[in-house]
Design an enzyme around this catalytic site. Structure first.
Site, mmCIF file in Angstrom:
data_model
loop_
_atom_site.group_PDB
_atom_site.id
_atom_site.type_symbol
_atom_site.label_atom_id
_atom_site.label_comp_id
_atom_site.label_asym_id
_atom_site.label_seq_id
_atom_site.Cartn_x
_atom_site.Cartn_y
_atom_site.Cartn_z
ATOM 1 N N LYS A 125 0.821 -1.218 0.000
ATOM 2 C CA LYS A 125 0.000 0.000 0.000
ATOM 3 C C LYS A 125 0.852 1.265 0.000
ATOM 4 O O LYS A 125 0.520 2.257 -0.643
ATOM 5 C CB LYS A 125 -0.972 -0.016 1.188
ATOM 6 C CG LYS A 125 -1.992 -1.144 1.064
ATOM 7 C CD LYS A 125 -3.010 -1.128 2.161
ATOM 8 C CE LYS A 125 -3.820 -2.430 2.188
ATOM 9 N NZ LYS A 125 -4.460 -2.792 0.913
ATOM 10 N N ASP A 128 -4.910 3.070 -2.804
ATOM 11 C CA ASP A 128 -3.542 3.601 -2.656
ATOM 12 C C ASP A 128 -3.313 4.736 -3.654
ATOM 13 O O ASP A 128 -2.664 5.739 -3.335
ATOM 14 C CB ASP A 128 -2.506 2.497 -2.900
ATOM 15 C CG ASP A 128 -2.814 1.236 -2.109
ATOM 16 O OD1 ASP A 128 -3.398 1.356 -1.019
ATOM 17 O OD2 ASP A 128 -2.477 0.137 -2.598
HETATM 18 O O1 RIB Z 1 -3.914 -2.004 -1.819
HETATM 19 C C1 RIB Z 1 -3.381 -2.984 -2.666
HETATM 20 C C2 RIB Z 1 -2.142 -3.567 -2.054
HETATM 21 O O2 RIB Z 1 -2.508 -4.249 -0.862
HETATM 22 C C3 RIB Z 1 -1.465 -4.612 -2.894
HETATM 23 O O3 RIB Z 1 -0.513 -4.057 -3.762
HETATM 24 C C4 RIB Z 1 -0.874 -5.556 -1.859
HETATM 25 O O4 RIB Z 1 0.503 -5.568 -1.824
HETATM 26 C C5 RIB Z 1 -1.480 -5.134 -0.530
HETATM 27 O O5 RIB Z 1 -0.585 -4.397 0.179
#
Ligand code: RIB
Length: 299
Positions: free
Chosen positions: A48, A243
């Site tokens: 994230k 993210d």
């Molecule tokens: O929010 C998506 C992310 O959550 C993915 O890339 C995975 O690594 C987890 O951290």
């Protein structure tokens, strides 16, 4: 081993997690005890924190990460990614004899997913990493984190940021209990609808609830102050959409946009991010997300 302790100034500092995403595409969620044949398998960049850092960098911010990775192939994959994206890595700690984080992800035919994260070296991120980076934290415009990093690291960084007047953004994912002390140090929280439930009534300055194709809702001191319309996109998968929202929001605040404007920018960036495979393939540049926003204005 940490990269040379110099201090390149950054707009956005991310207290980051890094995972190599092991992505299997399957028709539907797998039942307990069941084996299901996957359509495909790919290893992609994830985590994230790293995802949000990449999103902010593509939106034009100078971004630095404070993060722990292993001395392994997945750690080298992280470093290659950050180099390509122009992300400052002076505060990357490479932990000998610890594995890098990994996330096992199942993407279903309807685009939804489920994720299991093993944080590996990321579990050791803490006060010491933040102390070494105190100068870049104090001189940043925005410091961001997620619940994927140890709370001690986020608390230490947000205390420094608050004392220096630096905006703090927390993506409270994955959902977990947050101490009141941490919530009080957050200028903006960016939960999805299920993560938001536990946050209201705790005195957060601003909460932006992300709602996928429904857009987002901005609450200030628990009162709804604005809603932003969502986009209908051709969804490939939604990995990293939250993210992307957080990273793009950080970049927009760093370039001086108001919270409402920044949420609009982040909403457009997150919409575009679901049109490609995995977390980062379709994360847009600023020009790409602004073109999408322009389309709305012209329609
Ligand atoms: O929010 C998506 C992310 O959550 C993915 O890339 C995975 O690594 C987890 O951290």
């Amino acid at each position: 081993m940490t990269d040379m302790a110099s201090s390149t100034p950054c707009d956005v500092i991310c207290i980051a997690s890094w995972n190599a995403d092991l992505v299997s595409r399957v028709a539907r969620p797998i039942a307990r005890g069941e084996t299901l044949m996957a359509h495909s398998f790919e290893i992609q960049p994830g985590g994230k924190g790293s995802n949000a850092a990449v999103a902010a960098a593509r939106q034009g911010a100078k971004v630095g990460v404070i993060v722990r990775i292993g001395d392994d192939d997945f750690g080298r994959m992280a470093r290659a990614l950050w180099a390509r994206e122009g992300i400052v890595t002076e505060h990357v700690e490479v932990a000998a004899n610890e594995p890098s984080g990994v996330a096992q992800i199942h993407v279903f035919d309807d685009g939804d997913n489920s994720i299991a994260v093993a944080t590996g070296a990321g579990a050791g991120l803490g006060q010491a990493n933040v102390d070494k980076a105190c100068e870049v934290i104090r001189s940043a415009k925005v410091v961001m984190a997620s619940n994927e990093v140890p709370q001690a690291a986020t608390l230490a960084a947000f205390k420094l940021a608050r004392a220096a007047g630096v905006t703090t953004i927390l993506n409270p994912a994955p959902a977990m209990d947050l101490p009141d002390e941490l919530i009080a140090l957050c200028d903006v929280l960016t939960p999805n609808e299920s993560e938001a439930q536990t946050l209201f009534g705790k005195g957060a300055a601003a909460i932006i609830v992300t709602m996928g194709s429904q857009g987002c809702a901005i609450y200030q001191k628990d009162k709804l102050t604005n809603t932003i319309t969502g986009w209908t996109m051709n969804v490939v998968d939604t990995i990293g959409a939250g993210d992307t929202f957080t990273g793009a929001l950080a970049a927009a605040i760093a370039r001086g946009e108001s919270l409402d404007q920044a949420a609009e920018s982040a909403n457009a960036a997150a919409a575009l991010s679901v049109t490609g495979r995995g977390a980062i393939a379709a994360m847009p540049t600023l020009a790409q997300s602004q073109a999408l926003e322009q389309k709305l204005k012209n329609s």
